[in-house]
Design a protein around this motif. Structure first.
Motif, short mmCIF file in Angstrom:
data_model
loop_
_atom_site.label_atom_id
_atom_site.label_comp_id
_atom_site.label_asym_id
_atom_site.label_seq_id
_atom_site.Cartn_x
_atom_site.Cartn_y
_atom_site.Cartn_z
N LEU A 45 -4.07 -26.98 90.68
CA LEU A 45 -3.83 -28.38 91.00
C LEU A 45 -4.07 -28.59 92.49
O LEU A 45 -3.97 -27.65 93.28
N VAL A 46 -4.36 -29.82 92.89
CA VAL A 46 -4.58 -30.13 94.30
C VAL A 46 -3.61 -31.22 94.76
O VAL A 46 -3.03 -31.93 93.94
N GLY A 47 -3.46 -31.33 96.06
CA GLY A 47 -2.60 -32.37 96.62
C GLY A 47 -1.13 -32.04 96.47
O GLY A 47 -0.71 -30.89 96.65
N LYS A 48 -0.35 -33.06 96.12
CA LYS A 48 1.09 -32.91 95.94
C LYS A 48 1.46 -33.33 94.53
O LYS A 48 2.04 -34.39 94.30
N PRO A 49 1.11 -32.50 93.55
CA PRO A 49 1.37 -32.87 92.15
C PRO A 49 2.87 -32.87 91.85
O PRO A 49 3.64 -32.13 92.46
N LYS A 50 3.25 -33.71 90.92
CA LYS A 50 4.63 -33.72 90.47
C LYS A 50 4.83 -32.50 89.56
O LYS A 50 4.12 -32.33 88.58
N LEU A 51 5.79 -31.67 89.91
CA LEU A 51 6.06 -30.45 89.15
C LEU A 51 7.32 -30.67 88.32
O LEU A 51 8.41 -30.77 88.86
N GLU A 52 7.13 -30.79 87.03
CA GLU A 52 8.25 -31.10 86.15
C GLU A 52 8.97 -29.86 85.64
O GLU A 52 10.13 -29.95 85.25
N SER A 53 8.31 -28.75 85.61
CA SER A 53 8.93 -27.53 85.10
C SER A 53 9.78 -26.88 86.18
O SER A 53 9.50 -27.02 87.37
N PRO A 54 10.83 -26.15 85.79
CA PRO A 54 11.65 -25.48 86.81
C PRO A 54 10.86 -24.36 87.51
O PRO A 54 10.12 -23.63 86.87
N ILE A 55 11.01 -24.30 88.81
CA ILE A 55 10.34 -23.27 89.61
C ILE A 55 11.35 -22.19 89.92
O ILE A 55 12.44 -22.46 90.43
N ASP A 56 11.02 -20.95 89.60
CA ASP A 56 11.89 -19.80 89.85
C ASP A 56 11.51 -19.10 91.16
O ASP A 56 12.37 -18.71 91.92
N THR A 57 10.20 -18.97 91.38
CA THR A 57 9.70 -18.22 92.54
C THR A 57 8.51 -18.95 93.14
O THR A 57 7.71 -19.52 92.41
N VAL A 58 8.41 -18.92 94.47
CA VAL A 58 7.26 -19.51 95.16
C VAL A 58 6.57 -18.41 95.96
O VAL A 58 7.22 -17.67 96.70
N THR A 59 5.26 -18.30 95.79
CA THR A 59 4.47 -17.38 96.62
C THR A 59 3.45 -18.22 97.38
O THR A 59 2.86 -19.14 96.83
N MET A 60 3.27 -17.91 98.66
CA MET A 60 2.37 -18.69 99.50
C MET A 60 1.28 -17.81 100.09
O MET A 60 1.55 -16.76 100.65
#
Length: 70
Positions: A50-65
């Motif tokens: 996805l690009v930009g700032k998409p709306k994330l509806e699912s729960p996020i457990d971990t973020v990797t950058m």
């Protein structure tokens, strides 16, 4: 402990030499749910980038950058 959310990969790339790509492939190989945001639309395995700032509806457990200093 069971993982209940997605791993969000920020800086995702279709370029197979990039670590973000390798991370997505590894996570999917281990059947982990993944969401990806990158600079360009695309796909890695079965994960749409996805690009930009998409709306994330699912729960996020971990973020990797995987982002550059630019």
């Amino acid at each position: 402990m069971e993982n209940k959310g997605y791993t969000l990969v920020i800086g995702a790339s279709e370029d197979a030499s990039r670590y973000s790509n390798k991370a997505i492939l590894s996570l999917r190989k281990h059947q982990m749910p993944v969401m990806a945001i990158g600079g360009h639309e695309g796909q890695v395995a079965d994960v749409k980038i996805l690009v930009g700032k998409p709306k994330l509806e699912s729960p996020i457990d971990t973020v990797t950058m995987y982002i550059s200093e630019e």
